[in-house]
Design an enzyme around this catalytic site. Structure first.
Site, PDB file in Angstrom:
ATOM      1  N   PRO A  10      34.133 -24.387 -23.881  1.00 13.18           N
ATOM      2  CA  PRO A  10      32.954 -24.530 -24.722  1.00 13.18           C
ATOM      3  C   PRO A  10      32.332 -23.216 -25.175  1.00 13.18           C
ATOM      4  CG  PRO A  10      32.515 -25.221 -22.462  1.00 13.18           C
ATOM      5  CD  PRO A  10      33.986 -25.040 -22.580  1.00 13.18           C
ATOM      6  N   ASN A  11      31.905 -23.241 -26.419  1.00 16.35           N
ATOM      7  CA  ASN A  11      31.163 -22.153 -27.073  1.00 16.35           C
ATOM      8  C   ASN A  11      32.040 -20.963 -27.464  1.00 16.35           C
ATOM      9  OD1 ASN A  11      28.628 -23.560 -26.810  1.00 16.35           O
ATOM     10  ND2 ASN A  11      28.732 -23.068 -24.639  1.00 16.35           N
ATOM     11  N   ARG A  18      28.616 -15.104 -31.321  1.00 18.38           N
ATOM     12  CA  ARG A  18      27.919 -15.459 -30.079  1.00 18.38           C
ATOM     13  C   ARG A  18      27.752 -14.215 -29.190  1.00 18.38           C
ATOM     14  NH1 ARG A  18      30.773 -18.383 -24.924  1.00 18.38           N
ATOM     15  NH2 ARG A  18      28.919 -18.502 -23.632  1.00 18.38           N
ATOM     16  N   TYR A  23      30.340 -10.471 -25.738  1.00 12.58           N
ATOM     17  CA  TYR A  23      31.691 -10.950 -26.054  1.00 12.58           C
ATOM     18  C   TYR A  23      32.362 -10.206 -27.210  1.00 12.58           C
ATOM     19  CZ  TYR A  23      30.140 -14.755 -23.046  1.00 12.58           C
ATOM     20  OH  TYR A  23      29.674 -15.478 -21.974  1.00 12.58           O
ATOM     21  N   ASN A  73      40.747 -19.842 -20.664  1.00 13.48           N
ATOM     22  CA  ASN A  73      39.362 -19.379 -20.514  1.00 13.48           C
ATOM     23  C   ASN A  73      38.491 -20.624 -20.461  1.00 13.48           C
ATOM     24  OD1 ASN A  73      36.784 -18.406 -20.604  1.00 13.48           O
ATOM     25  ND2 ASN A  73      37.208 -16.813 -22.110  1.00 13.48           N
ATOM     26  N   ALA A  76      32.058 -21.945 -19.634  1.00 15.91           N
ATOM     27  CA  ALA A  76      31.074 -22.394 -18.633  1.00 15.91           C
ATOM     28  C   ALA A  76      31.645 -23.439 -17.671  1.00 15.91           C
ATOM     29  CB  ALA A  76      29.830 -22.935 -19.331  1.00 15.91           C
ATOM     30  N   GLU A 100      43.800 -17.634 -15.386  1.00 11.29           N
ATOM     31  CA  GLU A 100      42.392 -17.782 -15.788  1.00 11.29           C
ATOM     32  C   GLU A 100      41.915 -16.456 -16.377  1.00 11.29           C
ATOM     33  OE1 GLU A 100      39.848 -18.828 -12.479  1.00 11.29           O
ATOM     34  OE2 GLU A 100      38.030 -18.221 -13.544  1.00 11.29           O
ATOM     35  N   HIS A 102      38.658 -14.264 -18.475  1.00  8.31           N
ATOM     36  CA  HIS A 102      37.291 -14.158 -18.971  1.00  8.31           C
ATOM     37  C   HIS A 102      37.157 -12.865 -19.761  1.00  8.31           C
ATOM     38  CE1 HIS A 102      36.091 -17.548 -16.549  1.00  8.31           C
ATOM     39  NE2 HIS A 102      36.816 -17.020 -15.577  1.00  8.31           N
ATOM     40  N   ARG A 109      27.360 -10.530 -13.874  1.00  9.44           N
ATOM     41  CA  ARG A 109      26.338 -11.244 -14.649  1.00  9.44           C
ATOM     42  C   ARG A 109      25.500 -12.149 -13.732  1.00  9.44           C
ATOM     43  NH1 ARG A 109      29.223 -13.846 -19.621  1.00  9.44           N
ATOM     44  NH2 ARG A 109      27.045 -14.043 -20.290  1.00  9.44           N
TER      45      ARG A 109
HETATM   46  C1  DQA Z   1      33.307 -16.527 -20.119  1.00 10.58           C
HETATM   47  C2  DQA Z   1      32.279 -16.322 -18.990  1.00 10.58           C
HETATM   48  C3  DQA Z   1      31.554 -17.627 -18.706  1.00 10.58           C
HETATM   49  O1  DQA Z   1      30.567 -17.398 -17.679  1.00 10.58           O
HETATM   50  C4  DQA Z   1      30.813 -18.099 -19.941  1.00 10.58           C
HETATM   51  O2  DQA Z   1      30.206 -19.341 -19.691  1.00 10.58           O
HETATM   52  C5  DQA Z   1      31.675 -18.145 -21.149  1.00 10.58           C
HETATM   53  C6  DQA Z   1      32.653 -17.096 -21.367  1.00 10.58           C
HETATM   54  C7  DQA Z   1      33.986 -15.205 -20.522  1.00 10.58           C
HETATM   55  O3  DQA Z   1      35.017 -15.269 -21.212  1.00 10.58           O
HETATM   56  O4  DQA Z   1      33.495 -14.115 -20.208  1.00 10.58           O
HETATM   57  O5  DQA Z   1      31.494 -18.999 -22.027  1.00 10.58           O
HETATM   58  O6  DQA Z   1      34.316 -17.409 -19.656  1.00 10.58           O
END
Ligand code: DQA
Length: 150
Positions: A10-11, A18, A23, A73, A76, A100, A102, A109
């Site tokens: 998501p997002n 964003r 990011y 990835n 959240a 995995e 990020h 964070r």
């Molecule tokens: C994320 C880190 C997560 O905490 C966050 O919710 C994201 C992006 C990252 O790629 O740094 O949406 O996965």
């Protein structure tokens, strides 16, 4: 040719606009181009994004059934989705690599980001290197698939 699924939660469809301070300013199309050029002839890269937990789980079933390595990835969902963890476990228990990734370093964070319910079933975790996290994951997956019996 090896196919690799690059699944984004998501997002992450909003990458580029964003929270650019966290990011960066590159978007998913930029990621597609970066990974396609890094993979060259070694693999076909299929980059997908969804805000829907069920769709992400369905893609992990697809990876399991077709024996396709995954770069994930979970965004959240990382921090609380036991359903996604169980689906990720299907992939790795079948002997298929799942890395995995990020973009940011969640450990530097907010406290809620320090927990990943996915990491325990992932083959490995790469975090904190911006889009290079995906490139490093691609490198890891290519090494693992080269080592994997067909
Ligand atoms: C994320 C880190 C997560 O905490 C966050 O919710 C994201 C992006 C990252 O790629 O740094 O949406 O996965």
């Amino acid at each position: 040719m090896t196919r690799i699924l690059v699944l984004n939660g998501p997002n992450l469809g909003r990458l580029g606009s964003r929270e650019p301070d966290v990011y960066g300013t590159a978007n998913l199309d930029d990621l597609r181009a970066i990974l396609a050029s890094s993979a060259g002839d070694a693999a076909t890269i299929d980059v997908r994004q969804t805000n829907d937990e069920a769709e992400l789980i369905a893609w992990l079933y697809e990876a399991t059934d077709a024996s396709v390595p995954v770069i994930l990835n979970p965004a959240a969902f990382t921090h609380y989705s036991y359903a996604l963890r169980d689906a990720a476990a299907l992939v790795t228990k079948a002997g298929i690599p799942l890395v995995e990734v990020h973009i940011s370093n969640p450990h530097s964070r907010e406290t809620f980001r320090h927990t990943s319910v996915i990491s325990g079933v992932a083959t490995g975790v790469i975090a904190g290197f911006g889009f290079d996290s995906y490139r490093l994951a691609l490198d890891a997956v290519l090494r693992l698939t080269a080592a994997r019996p067909a």
